[in-house]
Design an enzyme around this catalytic site. Structure first.
Site, PDB file in Angstrom:
ATOM      1  N   HIS A 107       0.831  -1.203   0.000  1.00 19.84           N
ATOM      2  CA  HIS A 107       0.000   0.000   0.000  1.00 19.84           C
ATOM      3  C   HIS A 107       0.867   1.255   0.000  1.00 19.84           C
ATOM      4  O   HIS A 107       2.044   1.227   0.335  1.00 19.84           O
ATOM      5  CB  HIS A 107      -0.933   0.019   1.218  1.00 19.84           C
ATOM      6  N   ASP A 109       0.509   5.004   1.848  1.00 19.61           N
ATOM      7  CA  ASP A 109      -0.236   5.456   3.022  1.00 19.61           C
ATOM      8  C   ASP A 109      -1.397   6.378   2.663  1.00 19.61           C
ATOM      9  O   ASP A 109      -1.236   7.389   1.967  1.00 19.61           O
ATOM     10  CB  ASP A 109       0.699   6.183   3.996  1.00 19.61           C
ATOM     11  N   HIS A 263       4.757   0.173   0.183  1.00 19.12           N
ATOM     12  CA  HIS A 263       5.526  -0.605   1.148  1.00 19.12           C
ATOM     13  C   HIS A 263       4.687  -1.734   1.730  1.00 19.12           C
ATOM     14  O   HIS A 263       3.460  -1.752   1.604  1.00 19.12           O
ATOM     15  CB  HIS A 263       6.103   0.279   2.268  1.00 19.12           C
ATOM     16  N   ARG A 278       4.918   6.293  13.821  1.00 19.29           N
ATOM     17  CA  ARG A 278       4.954   6.966  12.518  1.00 19.29           C
ATOM     18  C   ARG A 278       4.355   8.359  12.591  1.00 19.29           C
ATOM     19  O   ARG A 278       3.336   8.577  13.264  1.00 19.29           O
ATOM     20  CB  ARG A 278       4.166   6.139  11.493  1.00 19.29           C
TER      21      ARG A 278
END
Length: 303
Positions: A107, A109, A263, A278
């Site tokens: 995907h 983000d 990623h 994150r």
């Protein structure tokens, strides 16, 4: 450029060492902090645009506030649109394996929103003794690999991205708690956004494929055709030549250009603990090769 292909910046002690042929570089000589100089941030941004994902070892000094402050030097930090931030933080999203934080699918983000993040800053807090690596893919290189006929097709395609999908079916090994969390948290507000399958990068001018796990359909095609064409295009993204795999150590930081990568966090570590934190940086609305902009479908914009 040194004889061995490493980039050394003459105005600092920073060294950028490529770790993959088409994507990824490790940066040495930087202690990440909210007060880095503009020259250092400029060097980091240049490396990020070139290598798509960059890695820093030995950053265990960072606190949540430090990570947020550093991310603010790259742009405007933003919180996840549906998942609550970590305690005592403004923007930190904590990915804890014990609480369903296992994003083991390809995907980019938050592409279910219109101006999805330009970059993500991920810090390793606790890592498994073995397993738990992350793989990134270069979506610019993937586009460049397409035969001319597929480029022409992709250039004209648009896709609908959404955070609403059949989680239990997509992840049959998910625990009941994880399924419940997905329904109550991640998809608590449903988003649908229409993006071009090929976007023009606003800083480099490169063309990148916009695909990944939030794509629900390629617009204007039958379900069968959409599924087949998506699979063909996505297969170029995940070619091993276009990927880099990072073995985490506690204190590592990875930053990736979310406009030019996908990623995948590998879920191969069983019941070992993996905790990552994150911060994402506000992005821009994608523009197609013919100059059209992405648009939100759900929730509908106010008039």
């Amino acid at each position: 450029m040194s004889a061995d292909g490493h980039l050394s910046l003459v105005d600092s002690d920073i060294t950028v060492r490529p770790v993959g042929g088409r994507i990824g570089a490790e940066i040495e000589g930087v202690r990440l902090a909210p007060d880095l100089t503009s020259n250092t941030i400029g060097a980091i941004r240049a490396a990020l645009l070139k290598h798509k994902v960059i890695f820093f070892r030995d950053q265990g000094h960072l606190t949540n506030a430090d990570q947020e402050g550093f991310a603010a030097l790259l742009g405007e930090p933003i919180a996840h649109p549906t998942v609550p931030v970590a305690a005592n933080s403004a923007y930190i999203l904590e990915l804890d394996s014990a609480r369903g934080g296992r994003a083991n699918n390809w995907h980019t983000d938050i592409t279910f929103t219109e101006a999805y993040p330009q970059a993500s800053v991920l810090r390793a807090v606790t890592v498994p003794e073995a397993g738990g690596d992350t793989v990134w893919a270069n979506t610019v290189a993937a586009y460049q690999d397409l035969p001319a006929e597929l480029k022409t097709l992709a250039d004209g395609l648009w896709a609908t991205h959404s955070n609403l999908y059949d989680y239990a079916s997509a992840k049959p090994d998910a625990t009941p708690e994880a399924v419940k969390r997905y329904r109550e948290v991640f998809s608590s507000t449903v988003y649908e956004t229409e993006h071009p399958v090929v976007r023009v990068h606003p800083e480099t001018g490169e063309r990148a494929l916009v695909l990944g796990g939030f794509v629900r359909r390629l617009n204007g095609l039958s379900t069968e055709a959409s599924s087949h064409i998506y699979a063909v295009l996505q297969s170029y993204v995940t070619r091993l030549e276009n990927t880099v795999r990072w073995r985490w150590k506690a204190g590592d930081v990875a930053i990736w250009d979310n406009r030019a990568t996908q990623h995948y966090a590998i879920n191969d570590y069983g019941d070992q603990t993996r905790v990552m934190r994150r911060v994402t940086v506000k992005g821009d609305i994608p523009v197609s090769v013919d100059g059209r902009h992405s648009q939100t479908l759900v929730p509908a914009k106010a008039a």
